[in-house]
Design an enzyme around this catalytic site. Sequence first.
Site, PDB file in Angstrom:
ATOM      1  N   CYS B 142      34.212  40.367  54.160  1.00 22.32           N
ATOM      2  CA  CYS B 142      33.504  39.203  54.270  1.00 22.32           C
ATOM      3  C   CYS B 142      33.203  38.481  55.868  1.00 22.32           C
ATOM      4  CB  CYS B 142      33.512  38.107  53.267  1.00 22.32           C
ATOM      5  SG  CYS B 142      35.418  37.466  53.206  1.00 22.32           S
ATOM      6  N   HIS B 222      33.877  30.482  54.166  1.00 15.95           N
ATOM      7  CA  HIS B 222      34.612  30.489  55.640  1.00 15.95           C
ATOM      8  C   HIS B 222      33.617  29.871  56.446  1.00 15.95           C
ATOM      9  CE1 HIS B 222      37.201  33.430  53.844  1.00 15.95           C
ATOM     10  NE2 HIS B 222      36.242  34.321  53.515  1.00 15.95           N
TER      11      HIS B 222
END
Lengths: 339, 339
Positions: B142, B222
Amino acid sequence: MAKLRVGVNGYGTIGKRVADAVANQSDMTLIGVSKRTPDYEAQSAALKGLEIYTPGEDAASRFKTAGFSVAGTVSEMISRCDVVVDCTPEGVGAENKRLYAEKGVRAVFQGGEPPGVADASFVAEVNYDEAFGKRYVRVVSCNTTGLSRTLGALNRVSPLKKVKATIVRRAADPAETKKGPLNALIPNPAKFPSHHGPDVSTVIHGVPIVTAAIVAPTTLMHVHVIYATLSTTVTRESVLEELEKSMRIRVVEAARGLDSTAALMEFARDLGRGRGDMPEVVVWRESLSVDRDEVYYIQAVHQESIVVPENVDAIRASAARCSKEESVRLTNASLGLSR
Amino acid sequence: MAKLRVGVNGYGTIGKRVADAVANQSDMTLIGVSKRTPDYEAQSAALKGLEIYTPGEDAASRFKTAGFSVAGTVSEMISRCDVVVDCTPEGVGAENKRLYAEKGVRAVFQGGEPPGVADASFVAEVNYDEAFGKRYVRVVSCNTTGLSRTLGALNRVSPLKKVKATIVRRAADPAETKKGPLNALIPNPAKFPSHHGPDVSTVIHGVPIVTAAIVAPTTLMHVHVIYATLSTTVTRESVLEELEKSMRIRVVEAARGLDSTAALMEFARDLGRGRGDMPEVVVWRESLSVDRDEVYYIQAVHQESIVVPENVDAIRASAARCSKEESVRLTNASLGLSR
């Protein structure tokens, strides 16, 4: 030489620590502290036998009703001091400057105030001499202090050319239960630069430093990731040696279990530090990387205590009491900053 | 052209999303999904009418005891596929490669596997052609996907010279209640580089990229702070234009209230996205800063969904089904990635 008479205006997270540190200096007398509310922090001040001053009659009567003795007004406290350390909330310090000017006392401000409030912004090992004898000195914020200490060390190895740094900020101090976020990351601000870069420049002059800050849901410490470009190729050994010269920079190993801010705080408690504080900026040894003229490292900043040694040194610098080396030595010894 | 027969091996955070996306492609048939445990995720698969395959007889009888129908063994599922998307836990995918080789099927692996597991690592808009016709393709993690998408865009404006990036990682996915930390920041690892830099280099070749990662106590997304140096001076407009060309890069304004990862997730839910997902990498418009050849920006990555479009495109790239433009267009349309 007479002891320096010092008052602490504002007895919160920073003020209470500065008061303890001042009381612990052999060349200073703590005149007292100012407090607005008769809360648990006032109670701990009273239990320590500190003289508590209040802003006016209303506050004084609230304290008396709550069973506290009041030593006088803040104005009276200021009159009894050579130097006042202003630890009032952000923005209030600048308003207080008038009081210090009226009484002709020296003042040390905190990093929440604008740089213009003082004659010099201050990080002891970097620019003590710049603040020497200045009537008003500003100790920069916790993050700026942490950045300035280690960047100052790099700058002594080889002049800094430029710096990029990312600050992962703790969202609140441990007791601030009303603040968030609980579960989010917040760019703070969502643009470049955060205030830290320009603020470092008030201490280390003329170095382009770009910073960004992200708020994270934690209360213990800030963490910085720093990418610095120096003027010359350097060795990792020379940088490490310079960092380790300073008792205000603690180089630790993640491999020894000091692999998070929580472990660092546990270590500080194990060391017997007052309030479990870690006034050193902590650099992870494994993170220190040198690629010719580029230096990268990761460090942690205990927001509640890192500026305490700087405040003590700023008092001596302002009062032109002694040299940087002497002041730093005295302060370090009193706070247990040693290997 | 016959529809591509696709199986999803492993029905966890990524697998269940990839399965939904595959089922939604007009040129693909979802043969089924594999599952080891008859838990709530199996229940949702059954409720959607997906064929569930299990690793062997033991698992099959657990599923039957729990009231599930079982379509066959994983080995049987693989035999019925042209392409298997391997979404098993980190490390298991590489072990599974033997099965895919035995059956002669193509396979798409996830970023938890080492790059060597596949013939190409993959981010659709960056290097679709490199994976074209390759039997084994690896969709990167990711964070690497998020970095590669926007750095790929910068690279199209002016070739990247070097990059520094700090990754503030979410500590766990929302349902992972056994993971920490609750209140700490953790350098992960406490040295340079984190795996993300080298991993980006498997997609954008030959660009020196140094990354560091700090784990924070949050579950949503994130956040990356990126400092890139390009080969030439560029304008902010040209960079912004290139970023906004991609439907997989969403440029948002903090000033509109999208000022945290929590607000971004709320926005994704308001958009009616499946599971409240945000497969786009999100760049804060205010953060995009250009200083001659240097570009800085802050972005957010939804770890649960960002790789879903890449997995769909990787299937088509591996099977040499259509061009990059065609695949990206089909995938974007099916996932609602549009303005």
